[in-house]
Scaffold this active site. Structure first.
Site, PDB file in Angstrom:
ATOM      1  N   HIS A   1     -20.001 -49.366  51.600  1.00 29.52           N
ATOM      2  CA  HIS A   1     -21.397 -49.418  52.040  1.00 29.52           C
ATOM      3  C   HIS A   1     -21.511 -49.526  53.554  1.00 29.52           C
ATOM      4  O   HIS A   1     -22.172 -48.729  54.205  1.00 29.52           O
ATOM      5  CB  HIS A   1     -22.109 -50.596  51.377  1.00 29.52           C
ATOM      6  CG  HIS A   1     -23.537 -50.721  51.784  1.00 29.52           C
ATOM      7  ND1 HIS A   1     -23.937 -51.378  52.936  1.00 29.52           N
ATOM      8  CD2 HIS A   1     -24.672 -50.251  51.217  1.00 29.52           C
ATOM      9  CE1 HIS A   1     -25.258 -51.309  53.049  1.00 29.52           C
ATOM     10  NE2 HIS A   1     -25.727 -50.627  52.017  1.00 29.52           N
TER      11      HIS A   1
ATOM     12  N   HIS B   1     -26.423 -50.182  40.682  1.00 31.27           N
ATOM     13  CA  HIS B   1     -26.323 -50.095  42.145  1.00 31.27           C
ATOM     14  C   HIS B   1     -24.922 -50.454  42.628  1.00 31.27           C
ATOM     15  O   HIS B   1     -24.363 -51.485  42.245  1.00 31.27           O
ATOM     16  CB  HIS B   1     -27.343 -51.079  42.732  1.00 31.27           C
ATOM     17  CG  HIS B   1     -27.495 -51.018  44.209  1.00 31.27           C
ATOM     18  ND1 HIS B   1     -27.551 -52.148  44.986  1.00 31.27           N
ATOM     19  CD2 HIS B   1     -27.640 -49.969  45.051  1.00 31.27           C
ATOM     20  CE1 HIS B   1     -27.731 -51.799  46.256  1.00 31.27           C
ATOM     21  NE2 HIS B   1     -27.780 -50.478  46.324  1.00 31.27           N
TER      22      HIS B   1
HETATM   23  O1  G3P Z   1     -29.222 -45.552  47.093  1.00 34.46           O
HETATM   24  C1  G3P Z   1     -30.084 -46.637  46.973  1.00 34.46           C
HETATM   25  C2  G3P Z   1     -29.611 -47.819  47.761  1.00 34.46           C
HETATM   26  O2  G3P Z   1     -28.243 -47.983  47.560  1.00 34.46           O
HETATM   27  C3  G3P Z   1     -29.910 -47.675  49.206  1.00 34.46           C
HETATM   28  O3  G3P Z   1     -29.638 -48.832  49.932  1.00 34.46           O
HETATM   29  O4  G3P Z   1     -28.285 -50.100  51.521  1.00 34.46           O
HETATM   30  O5  G3P Z   1     -27.965 -50.437  49.092  1.00 34.46           O
HETATM   31  O6  G3P Z   1     -27.196 -48.347  50.163  1.00 34.46           O
HETATM   32  P1  G3P Z   1     -28.192 -49.450  50.182  1.00 34.46           P
HETATM   33 MG    MG Z   2     -26.504 -47.191  48.456  1.00 29.84          MG
END
Ligand code: G3P
Ligand code: MG
Length: 251
Positions: free
Chosen positions: A54, A12
């Site tokens: 992000h 992630h």
């Molecule tokens: O793509 C999955 C996840 O990254 C979505 O949530 O807020 O971490 O971008 P976020």
């Molecule tokens: Mg994400």
């Protein structure tokens, strides 16, 4: 279901807990833990350059402030996106998507590009990111998987680069997630992990859609989701979850 070329485990934000999220340092750290697939968040600078970040604003993960999408790339390129995390990463820059595309392909890895528009720029971001991905991965064996919470961004991505696979991200369940994903021509649905259950996983698979979850860090959640038969997990915990492919039917 059509073949699914992506590894089961995705790091992630490029392994962005143990290194500064959405930087090349994070990708390198994830790769050092054996990860071969990564998720990252991509938005546009004011002059239309796709780059990784992000939040809509700069202050949490850089030494800048205010809306990132209002800054020219030349300004964004001067920012420190590592010092906020820890001193060892001081000076780590914000990466452009083209730098990440080059690194990922040189390493033989896969990328899930989450289209993360600055609010109000959903369609423009979807179109520009998809167009850039089609160019950057032209001729690649495995294309990037585009995903977004924004249906407008996914629609624009579909129009701009229809051949690139897309996934609908869900942080809440709509009445019919299968219909929404199908309407967008998606190949997968990626839910917040608590939303995934046996009925949803089965209905997605019955519709020919892959089922993935984010952000899965605890072993009990991994076990529950693997028992359901999901097709992939996005995790921060690259140090706790070696990216071992489970035995899955239909691969
Ligand atoms: O793509 C999955 C996840 O990254 C979505 O949530 O807020 O971490 O971008 P976020
Ligand atoms: Mg994400």
């Amino acid at each position: 279901m059509s073949p699914w070329p992506y590894p089961y485990w995705l790091a992630h934000r490029g392994a962005g807990k143990h290194a500064p999220e959405n930087t090349l340092a994070a990708f390198r750290l994830g790769a050092a833990h054996g990860y071969r697939a990564f998720e990252c968040d991509v938005k546009l600078s004011a002059d239309g350059v796709p780059f990784l970040l992000h939040d809509a604003t700069l202050q949490r993960t850089t030494n800048g402030h205010d809306l990132a999408g209002e800054r020219l790339w030349d300004e964004l390129a001067q920012l420190d996106a590592g010092a906020w995390h820890s001193p060892a990463y001081t000076g780590e820059p914000l990466p452009r998507l083209n730098e990440v595309a080059a690194w990922v392909q040189a390493e033989g890895c896969c990328l899930n590009v989450e289209i993360k528009p600055t609010p109000g720029t959903e369609a423009a971001t979807g179109a520009a990111v998809a167009t850039a991905c089609a160019r950057l991965w032209a001729g690649a064996a495995v294309p990037p998987l585009l995903s977004s919470f924004s249906e407008a961004a996914l629609q624009a991505a579909q129009a701009a680069a229809p051949a690139l696979p897309r996934a609908l991200l869900l942080d809440a369940l709509p009445p019919d997630p299968v219909a929404r994903a199908r309407a967008l021509g998606c190949v997968a649905v990626i839910t917040q992990h608590r939303l995934m259950d046996g009925a949803l996983c089965t209905s997605l698979h019955a519709a020919g859609l892959r089922a993935l979850c984010y952000t899965v860090n605890d072993e009990a959640d991994v076990q529950r989701l693997q028992a359901l038969g999901v097709d992939g997990l996005i995790t921060d915990a690259v140090d706790r979850h070696p990216p071992v492919e489970p035995q899955r039917p239909g691969r």
